[in-house]
Design a protein around this motif. Structure first.
Motif, PDB file in Angstrom:
ATOM      1  N   ALA A 356       0.691  -1.077  -0.062  1.00  0.00           N
ATOM      2  CA  ALA A 356       0.096   0.157   0.007  1.00  0.00           C
ATOM      3  C   ALA A 356       0.875   1.119  -0.012  1.00  0.00           C
ATOM      4  O   ALA A 356       1.976   1.394   0.699  1.00  0.00           O
ATOM      5  N   LYS A 357       0.338   2.228  -0.841  1.00  0.00           N
ATOM      6  CA  LYS A 357       0.738   3.645  -0.504  1.00  0.00           C
ATOM      7  C   LYS A 357       0.249   4.554   0.255  1.00  0.00           C
ATOM      8  O   LYS A 357      -0.767   4.139   0.977  1.00  0.00           O
ATOM      9  N   LYS A 358       0.952   5.630   0.471  1.00  0.00           N
ATOM     10  CA  LYS A 358       0.370   6.425   1.614  1.00  0.00           C
ATOM     11  C   LYS A 358      -0.944   6.912   1.320  1.00  0.00           C
ATOM     12  O   LYS A 358      -2.003   6.908   2.126  1.00  0.00           O
ATOM     13  N   SER A 359      -1.317   6.938   0.068  1.00  0.00           N
ATOM     14  CA  SER A 359      -2.542   7.733  -0.381  1.00  0.00           C
ATOM     15  C   SER A 359      -3.887   6.414  -0.273  1.00  0.00           C
ATOM     16  O   SER A 359      -4.779   6.587  -0.372  1.00  0.00           O
ATOM     17  N   ASP A 360      -3.018   5.126  -0.204  1.00  0.00           N
ATOM     18  CA  ASP A 360      -4.268   3.920  -0.228  1.00  0.00           C
ATOM     19  C   ASP A 360      -4.756   3.791   1.515  1.00  0.00           C
ATOM     20  O   ASP A 360      -5.791   3.228   1.653  1.00  0.00           O
ATOM     21  N   PHE A 361      -4.308   4.742   2.548  1.00  0.00           N
ATOM     22  CA  PHE A 361      -4.755   4.565   3.877  1.00  0.00           C
ATOM     23  C   PHE A 361      -5.559   6.156   4.097  1.00  0.00           C
ATOM     24  O   PHE A 361      -5.103   7.015   3.553  1.00  0.00           O
ATOM     25  N   TYR A 362      -6.997   5.840   4.033  1.00  0.00           N
ATOM     26  CA  TYR A 362      -7.723   7.200   3.989  1.00  0.00           C
ATOM     27  C   TYR A 362      -8.949   7.160   5.100  1.00  0.00           C
ATOM     28  O   TYR A 362      -9.348   5.984   5.336  1.00  0.00           O
ATOM     29  N   LEU A 363      -9.447   8.283   5.298  1.00  0.00           N
ATOM     30  CA  LEU A 363     -10.779   8.428   6.191  1.00  0.00           C
ATOM     31  C   LEU A 363     -11.758   8.309   5.281  1.00  0.00           C
ATOM     32  O   LEU A 363     -11.990   9.305   4.492  1.00  0.00           O
ATOM     33  N   SER A 364     -12.649   7.166   5.465  1.00  0.00           N
ATOM     34  CA  SER A 364     -13.709   6.923   4.585  1.00  0.00           C
ATOM     35  C   SER A 364     -15.121   7.081   5.171  1.00  0.00           C
ATOM     36  O   SER A 364     -15.153   7.325   6.293  1.00  0.00           O
ATOM     37  N   ARG A 365     -16.108   6.981   4.766  1.00  0.00           N
ATOM     38  CA  ARG A 365     -17.550   7.169   4.943  1.00  0.00           C
ATOM     39  C   ARG A 365     -18.099   5.813   4.982  1.00  0.00           C
ATOM     40  O   ARG A 365     -19.527   5.494   4.712  1.00  0.00           O
ATOM     41  N   ALA A 366     -17.299   4.703   5.073  1.00  0.00           N
ATOM     42  CA  ALA A 366     -17.798   3.338   4.807  1.00  0.00           C
ATOM     43  C   ALA A 366     -18.488   2.866   6.000  1.00  0.00           C
ATOM     44  O   ALA A 366     -19.114   1.911   5.908  1.00  0.00           O
ATOM     45  N   SER A 367     -18.547   3.501   7.270  1.00  0.00           N
ATOM     46  CA  SER A 367     -19.114   3.009   8.517  1.00  0.00           C
ATOM     47  C   SER A 367     -20.766   3.269   8.230  1.00  0.00           C
ATOM     48  O   SER A 367     -21.027   4.260   8.147  1.00  0.00           O
ATOM     49  N   PRO A 368     -21.659   2.160   8.358  1.00  0.00           N
ATOM     50  CA  PRO A 368     -23.143   2.533   8.780  1.00  0.00           C
ATOM     51  C   PRO A 368     -23.376   3.394   9.889  1.00  0.00           C
ATOM     52  O   PRO A 368     -24.386   3.837   9.989  1.00  0.00           O
ATOM     53  N   LEU A 369     -22.224   3.483  10.742  1.00  0.00           N
ATOM     54  CA  LEU A 369     -22.553   4.280  12.218  1.00  0.00           C
ATOM     55  C   LEU A 369     -22.742   5.918  11.757  1.00  0.00           C
ATOM     56  O   LEU A 369     -22.956   6.503  12.635  1.00  0.00           O
ATOM     57  N   GLY A 370     -22.206   6.195  10.496  1.00  0.00           N
ATOM     58  CA  GLY A 370     -22.069   7.733  10.049  1.00  0.00           C
ATOM     59  C   GLY A 370     -20.956   8.311  10.891  1.00  0.00           C
ATOM     60  O   GLY A 370     -20.922   9.526  10.760  1.00  0.00           O
ATOM     61  N   VAL A 371     -20.027   7.484  11.289  1.00  0.00           N
ATOM     62  CA  VAL A 371     -18.792   8.089  11.880  1.00  0.00           C
ATOM     63  C   VAL A 371     -17.610   8.026  10.914  1.00  0.00           C
ATOM     64  O   VAL A 371     -17.474   6.829  10.462  1.00  0.00           O
ATOM     65  N   PRO A 372     -16.510   8.635  10.557  1.00  0.00           N
ATOM     66  CA  PRO A 372     -15.424   8.520   9.549  1.00  0.00           C
ATOM     67  C   PRO A 372     -14.668   7.441  10.187  1.00  0.00           C
ATOM     68  O   PRO A 372     -14.491   7.008  11.265  1.00  0.00           O
ATOM     69  N   PHE A 373     -14.339   6.439   8.983  1.00  0.00           N
ATOM     70  CA  PHE A 373     -13.838   5.185   9.324  1.00  0.00           C
ATOM     71  C   PHE A 373     -12.543   5.042   8.589  1.00  0.00           C
ATOM     72  O   PHE A 373     -12.607   5.218   7.419  1.00  0.00           O
ATOM     73  N   ASN A 374     -11.269   4.896   9.303  1.00  0.00           N
ATOM     74  CA  ASN A 374     -10.303   4.577   8.566  1.00  0.00           C
ATOM     75  C   ASN A 374     -10.136   3.352   7.520  1.00  0.00           C
ATOM     76  O   ASN A 374     -10.305   2.333   8.312  1.00  0.00           O
ATOM     77  N   ASN A 375      -9.665   3.671   6.484  1.00  0.00           N
ATOM     78  CA  ASN A 375      -9.837   2.545   5.391  1.00  0.00           C
ATOM     79  C   ASN A 375      -8.821   2.136   4.726  1.00  0.00           C
ATOM     80  O   ASN A 375      -7.744   3.254   4.535  1.00  0.00           O
TER      81      ASN A 375
END
Length: 587
Positions: A356-375
């Motif tokens: 993985a590159k640095k840009s592959d680690f990101y803060l996403s909106r993937a969580s159904p809880l509506g809380v930012p999720f590291n992905n």
């Protein structure tokens, strides 16, 4: 409970640390197990137990959830206890685990000195020192994590809502409280009054006649105010908080609970400066509540522990945190994803982490809880999510329903990552009722229940139920600077400064990295701001910028010197913050 090491391995997902105690507890290292997915715990117990000895707990059995959790935790504790007895029976000097136990300790640990003296001694003196060392061997704690927001209400077979004590978080607490595991419960993600009140039903959360609390309560918090509010709430019930685990709002793995620009350094300073007053205030409240309950009281000299976790990368940072803020310990999470001896990461995901590159680690909106999720952008779960959208079948089949909380379309809550919910949102978009950007945010939601549990089974050589093999992994940004597979000894030696693992030379200081993340977070908030919320957003942004500016000023007053590179980054961030303007629509 005695603690041998001054670091712990925090919870990671549902599955990455689900069996970590089996791997590290016998060496005195404490770790945290998520107990939210009882099905995964049952599958892991089945994996580790001989087929003839395994007695399954069917999900149709009354109270199957707490029974499964209790059974798995009892299995973990009995396994670790047996491992420790085996270590104690081994001979020194033969390269066995008894030597590894003491070789993992920092050089300044009293047992490390005793071990060295034993090696230099001879005859009866040597045998006596060996006996002292054997008696000093204790396992690490098996702590459990309950994410307070994951607290779905449940229903009986006729579809009637069950009483509150049958919700997911409360049943998880019941399973832990009734188990014989030796460790504490970590409450994370904020206050849950019903859950905290339910803890009053179990004696192990209260001091016994000797003033000892068998199962301590640990709060994961992001700031001092939250710690004080939650600590008081629990103290009024006679429940003492043994430890406050401060976690960076953004420089962490999993869900990210960002503060309003308050940075780790100033937050840690507030805990250091208020630690004694916090202890005295909560102790008085707790004693009064215990007295009313006619319960044994807390001892006068009870300790209140403060630890920090989030983005620590080397021994210098670890030492700085421990010494400057007088901490009782630190948490090291994401780097241990690269230690196969410690955590459960399937081979395919492990390889993706290495590439993985640095840009592959990101803060996403993937969580159904509506809380930012590291992905991780390259995860198999992300590939599966996109493939489903391409095929016109967005969303996931929802079997476990742990994150079901939305009642927009249904009476019973459903999950926003489910196929049912996402299909309904697609229909809204087709009818012109919602914008494409709103739909895109919905389609970014992914099934964390399956994705965060699958790696434990896959790495164990098992096939997850219903063959759902896609893995979600939630590393913190710090992992981008670590490359390679490491042994347990290499990582522990790195933490204690015995060796220095080769990290990316561009890696900024733990505090500087967090500051950069907060600046990016603020930019994103401004970009996403809606014109109709102009005044409200402007107030928020100004408050955020003020807190960041004060944090930068605090860092620039540090008595210890920054490296030239980190000092330049601080100045650059300060300038960028000063130049930041609200979106022209907000002006």
């Amino acid at each position: 409970m005695a603690v041998i090491h001054n670091f712990h391995i925090p919870v990671m997902g549902l599955g990455f640390t689900v069996d970590t105690p089996i791997n590290v507890a016998r060496f005195g290292i404490s770790s945290v197990v998520s107990i939210m997915d009882d099905q995964l715990l049952e599958d892991m117990r089945s994996h580790y137990t001989n087929e003839e000895e395994f007695e399954p707990i069917n999900e149709n059995v009354d109270n199957s959830r707490p029974k499964r959790i209790k059974a798995y935790l009892n299995f973990l504790q009995s396994t670790v206890d047996a491992q420790v007895e085996e270590i104690k029976s081994q001979n020194f000097g033969e390269g066995q685990e008894i030597d590894k136990y003491f070789n993992l300790l920092p050089f300044d640990h009293p047992l490390s000195s005793l071990y060295l003296n034993m090696q230099l001694a001879s005859g009866k003196e040597k045998l006596g020192l060996q006996q002292c060392l054997r008696e000093a061997i204790v396992p690490g704690n098996i702590d459990v994590n309950i994410m307070t927001k994951v607290d779905k209400l449940n229903y009986d077979k006729e579809g009637n809502a069950l009483p509150r004590e049958y919700s997911d978080a409360l049943l998880a607490l019941k399973g832990f409280a009734e188990s014989n595991v030796r460790g504490g419960v970590v409450f994370s993600a904020g206050m849950n009054p019903a859950l905290y009140g339910y803890a009053e039903k179990f004696k192990d959360f209260f001091p016994n006649e000797n003033g000892l609390i068998k199962k301590p309560i640990i709060l994961k918090v992001s700031d001092y105010r939250s710690a004080l509010i939650q600590g008081k709430f629990l103290a009024k019930k006679g429940l003492w908080v043994d430890e406050y685990r401060i976690e960076s709002g953004l420089n962490c793995g999993g869900h990210a609970f960002a503060t309003d620009g308050f940075l780790a350094g100033p937050i840690l300073d507030s805990f250091k400066n208020n630690k004694e007053s916090l202890k005295e205030e909560l102790w008085a409240i707790c004693q009064a509540a215990l007295s009313k309950k006619n319960q044994p009281l807390l001892p006068n000299n009870i300790k209140l522990k403060i630890t920090y976790q989030g983005g620590i990368g080397n021994s210098d940072e670890n030492r700085m945190l421990m010494e400057k803020y007088e901490l009782d310990g630190t948490g090291w999470g994401s780097p241990f994803l690269l230690v196969p001896e410690a955590t459960s990461v399937d081979k395919e995901t492990f390889d993706k982490l290495l590439k993985a590159k640095k840009s592959d680690f990101y803060l996403s909106r993937a969580s159904p809880l509506g809380v930012p999720f590291n992905n991780l952008r390259t995860s198999t779960a992300e590939a599966q999510r996109k493939e489903r959208i391409t095929k016109g079948r967005p969303g996931s089949p929802c079997y476990k329903k742990l994150l079901s909380s939305n009642t927009e379309f249904t009476d019973k809550p459903i999950c926003t990552a489910s196929r049912q919910y996402q299909n309904l949102k697609v229909k809204q978009w087709e009818a012109g009722d919602i914008s494409e950007s709103v739909l895109a945010e919905v389609l970014e939601k992914d099934c964390l229940c399956e994705g965060l549990g699958a790696p434990a089974l896959l790495s164990a050589g098992e096939t997850p139920r219903r063959n759902l093999k896609a893995v979600t992994i939630c590393p913190g940004p710090n992992l981008a600077y670590f490359k390679g597979a490491f042994s347990l000894k290499e990582m522990v030696d790195h933490i204690y400064g015995k060796v220095n693992l080769t990290l990316d030379p561009e890696r900024p200081h733990v505090f500087v990295k967090e500051l950069q993340l907060y600046l990016q977070h603020l930019r994103t908030d401004i970009e996403n701001a809606l014109p109709e919320n102009g005044k409200k957003v402007e107030v928020y942004v100004n408050k955020f910028k003020k807190n960041l500016s004060e944090g930068i000023a605090y860092y620039q007053d540090f008595k210890f010197s920054w490296s030239k590179e980190n000092a330049l980054v601080l100045e650059r961030v300060k300038a960028q913050l000063a130049e930041m303007k609200l979106n022209h629509q907000m002006a």
